[in-house]
Design a protein around this motif. Structure first.
Motif, short mmCIF file in Angstrom:
data_model
loop_
_atom_site.label_atom_id
_atom_site.label_comp_id
_atom_site.label_asym_id
_atom_site.label_seq_id
_atom_site.Cartn_x
_atom_site.Cartn_y
_atom_site.Cartn_z
N LYS B 41 1.09 -1.06 -0.12
CA LYS B 41 -0.29 0.18 -0.29
C LYS B 41 0.96 1.09 0.27
N GLY B 42 2.09 1.25 -0.67
CA GLY B 42 2.78 2.27 0.28
C GLY B 42 3.87 2.86 1.27
N VAL B 43 2.89 2.06 2.11
CA VAL B 43 3.93 2.43 3.79
C VAL B 43 3.72 0.56 3.79
N GLY B 44 4.50 0.88 5.18
CA GLY B 44 4.68 -0.60 5.93
C GLY B 44 5.68 -2.18 4.84
N THR B 45 5.10 -3.48 5.30
CA THR B 45 5.73 -4.06 4.87
C THR B 45 5.12 -4.74 3.68
N PRO B 46 5.52 -5.76 2.64
CA PRO B 46 4.56 -5.35 1.11
C PRO B 46 4.30 -7.12 1.67
N LYS B 47 2.97 -7.82 1.42
CA LYS B 47 2.24 -9.53 1.95
C LYS B 47 2.52 -9.32 0.56
N TRP B 48 3.03 -11.16 0.93
CA TRP B 48 2.90 -12.01 -0.79
C TRP B 48 1.50 -11.97 -1.07
N VAL B 49 0.84 -11.47 -2.55
CA VAL B 49 -0.35 -12.49 -2.77
C VAL B 49 -0.24 -13.46 -4.14
N ILE B 246 -3.26 2.69 -13.82
CA ILE B 246 -2.07 2.58 -12.91
C ILE B 246 -1.64 4.53 -11.86
N GLN B 247 -2.36 5.48 -13.04
CA GLN B 247 -2.29 6.21 -12.20
C GLN B 247 -3.29 6.39 -11.19
N GLN B 248 -4.62 6.07 -11.64
CA GLN B 248 -5.74 6.32 -10.23
C GLN B 248 -5.20 5.26 -9.03
N SER B 249 -4.41 3.70 -10.19
CA SER B 249 -4.56 3.00 -8.68
C SER B 249 -2.74 3.77 -7.33
N MET B 250 -2.39 4.85 -8.54
CA MET B 250 -1.13 4.64 -7.33
C MET B 250 -1.79 6.01 -6.39
N ARG B 251 -2.28 6.80 -7.13
CA ARG B 251 -3.36 7.46 -6.23
C ARG B 251 -3.30 7.25 -4.76
N ASP B 252 -4.06 5.90 -5.28
CA ASP B 252 -5.45 5.54 -4.04
C ASP B 252 -4.48 4.36 -3.23
N ASN B 253 -3.10 4.15 -3.15
CA ASN B 253 -2.08 3.56 -2.64
C ASN B 253 -2.10 2.24 -2.97
N ARG B 254 -2.65 1.85 -3.90
CA ARG B 254 -2.57 0.59 -4.45
C ARG B 254 -1.79 0.22 -5.20
N VAL B 255 0.01 0.07 -5.05
CA VAL B 255 1.25 -0.03 -5.63
C VAL B 255 0.91 -1.51 -6.05
#
Lengths: 275, 285
Positions: B41-49, B246-255
């Motif tokens: 989500k842009g912060v914290g540890t990435p979780k494997w999905v 891509i742009q919208q997902s980035m803005r929503d922090n769905r990296v």
């Protein structure tokens, strides 16, 4: 010179006139609109010319409210720094790639070539995070840094020119005791001027028109001209005839550059294609 | 001594540009691949999905539609390239008014996305240029709500690409035609070739490579469409494209999701290049 048949000459003019109309017709209402009053805009057809061609209210309003002067100033600074760095870097890389053999040369060249195939937008997911972490988002330096990369097309244009610059020049200077840095700076670099002009035009137009990067990284305080126009356009409260005036103002810098450099633009672009 | 200063120069001149290249091109591509398998989500540890992001992109109709939209932009490349080629052929010569026409024809290429979008909002509006012209010509029955009609909005917006980008193809074709030696044309004239034969047997074979490059640019361009639908429609009304997403997902922090989409766009571009390489190779054999 080959004689062309009369029929072909007529066909050519017909095609060119039609194509010119195709280009110009969408532009005409924009020009009309920029001179119309708000009332005229709602009441007359888009194809009707304005009643008063001396109505400059929309332009002054756009400049004042859209802070276009400020945006233009920032654009000049951002483009000035980025283009200078980018072109200097391109000269340096090309000089090294052209004049020297060294270990890893192939790898370096391949790395630069492959970037042509990496769509810039697909890297922004990660780059934006890096810029954010570096605290550069909303600062013009983020844009300047991103714009300062060396592109492969520039390298090709430079390598092409370097082919025609005699190596003996370098060697003679070397025998006279000049250092490599001195040779580059005093002998090779000045001779690369034509290619620098080409790059300046090509990348200058490209960067001035770029929307994606400045829209992503800059806020209201510092923004480029293109993004300033967009902010104007995107706010619902701005009357459309004002937007039209702002857009016309946006075309002016390109128009001036174009009129002065028309010959070079074709030459540069065609030259870039060849390389 | 000389060798040492030589090495110094090579290192000095290459260091910064190479670092730039690695940081802003290669590291992000590799990082994208890794992130695309997470829900970061842009912060914290990435979780494997696992492949969940890709699965969503390939099965959710909302996202499939977005790739379908790109096909419109690719379809308009055909008339676009044709127009560019015809113009390059007729401009390639000496005649009165040449520089004026060259000046006019290159205008759209010099305008940025915001300017082009504004021009075509005016063009496609309900009381806009296109409908006004149709009325004027007595074709009032054909007026449409070009940007509201869900069936028409994508082809309408995609057709703007013809206006905007044909100039680039035109210049590339023109540049390629200029490299053809005039002797060839002269020989053809002596043999009594018509203009069409001349185009068929001299011009087209000569610019084949440039044509392929232009097709490749069209493919990679249509998968990366962003500015026009973003500025004109904000990606709404069914005009979403992968890059807008891509742009919208980035803005929503769905990296993680944005990264997966970026990887897909990258692979489609690579695929196009691969296919093109294949064609050119066959051509050389």
């Amino acid at each position: 010179m080959i004689r062309e048949s009369r029929f072909y000459r007529i066909v050519r003019y017909v095609i060119l006139v039609l194509a010119s109309l195709f280009v110009i017709i969408p532009l005409v209402p924009l020009v009309f609109m920029a001179f119309k009053t708000g009332r005229e805009y709602t009441e007359t057809s888009v194809l009707a010319p304005p009643a008063n061609w001396m109505n400059f209210y929309n332009f002054s309003y756009a400049i004042r409210v859209g802070e276009l002067g400020k945006a233009l100033f920032h654009t000049v600074i951002i483009l000035g720094i980025s283009l200078a760095v980018q072109i200097l870097f391109t000269c340096m890389v090309s000089y090294v790639l052209h004049r020297f053999d060294f270990r890893g040369k192939k790898v370096v060249k391949t790395l630069f070539t492959l970037t042509m195939f990496i769509p810039a937008v697909t890297t922004q997911t990660v780059v934006f995070r890096m810029m954010y972490a570096a605290g550069l988002v909303n600062s013009m330096w983020s844009v300047v840094i991103l714009y300062s990369g060396v592109g492969i097309i520039g390298i090709y244009i430079m390598l092409n020119l370097l082919d025609s610059i005699s190596k003996e020049l370098d060697e003679a200077a070397l025998i006279d005791g000049a250092g490599y840095f001195y040779i580059f700076w005093k002998i090779v670099f000045p001779l690369l001027k034509p290619a620098c002009t080409t790059l300046l035009i090509l990348n200058g137009i490209g960067l001035y028109n770029d929307f994606y990067i400045p829209n992503l990284y800059l806020n209201k305080e510092v923004q480029t001209f293109t993004v300033a126009l967009y902010k104007f356009f995107g706010s619902m409260s701005t009357p459309f005839e004002i937007v039209a005036a702002a857009i016309l103002i946006g075309i002016v810098p390109i128009g001036i550059v174009f009129l002065c450099l028309q010959k070079y633009i074709y030459y540069s672009l065609a030259g870039a294609v060849k390389s | 001594m000389k060798n040492k200063s030589r090495t110094k120069l090579i290192v000095c001149f290459l260091a910064l540009p190479l670092v730039h290249l690695l940081i802003f091109s290669y590291v992000p591509i590799l990082a994208n691949v890794g992130l695309s398998f997470t829900n970061w989500k842009g912060v914290g540890t990435p979780k494997w999905v696992g492949g969940r992001n890709y699965q969503k992109l390939l099965t959710d109709p909302q996202y499939i539609a977005m790739f379908k939209n790109c096909l419109w932009y690719f379809a308009v490349a055909v008339p676009q390239l044709l127009l560019a080629f015809v113009l390059a052929v007729v401009v390639n010569g000496k005649f009165r008014g040449l520089s004026i026409f060259k000046g006019i024809l290159i205008i759209p290429y010099l305008l940025n996305g915001v300017i082009v979008s504004t021009i075509f909002i005016i063009f496609f509006n309900n009381s806009g240029t296109l409908n006004a012209i149709l009325q004027f010509l007595g074709l009032g029955n054909f007026t449409q709500q070009w940007l509201q009609n869900l069936k028409l909005v994508n082809p309408s917006i995609a057709s703007i690409s013809i206006w905007r980008y044909y100039g680039m193809n035109f210049i590339m074709f023109f540049g390629a035609l200029q490299t053809i030696p005039t002797e060839l044309y002269e020989a053809a004239a002596v043999d009594g070739c018509t203009k069409l034969q001349e185009i068929r047997y001299i011009s087209i074979p000569f610019i084949k490579k440039v044509l392929f490059i232009n097709i490749l640019l069209s493919v990679s361009g249509s998968i990366q469409v962003f500015e026009i639908p973003y500025i004109m429609m904000n990606g709404g009304n069914g005009t979403l494209t992968p890059v807008i997403q891509i742009q919208q997902s980035m803005r929503d922090n769905r990296v993680g999701f944005a990264a997966a989409l970026a990887v897909m766009v990258f692979f489609i571009v690579l695929l196009a290049i691969g296919v093109q390489k294949l064609f050119i190779k066959e051509d050389n054999e």
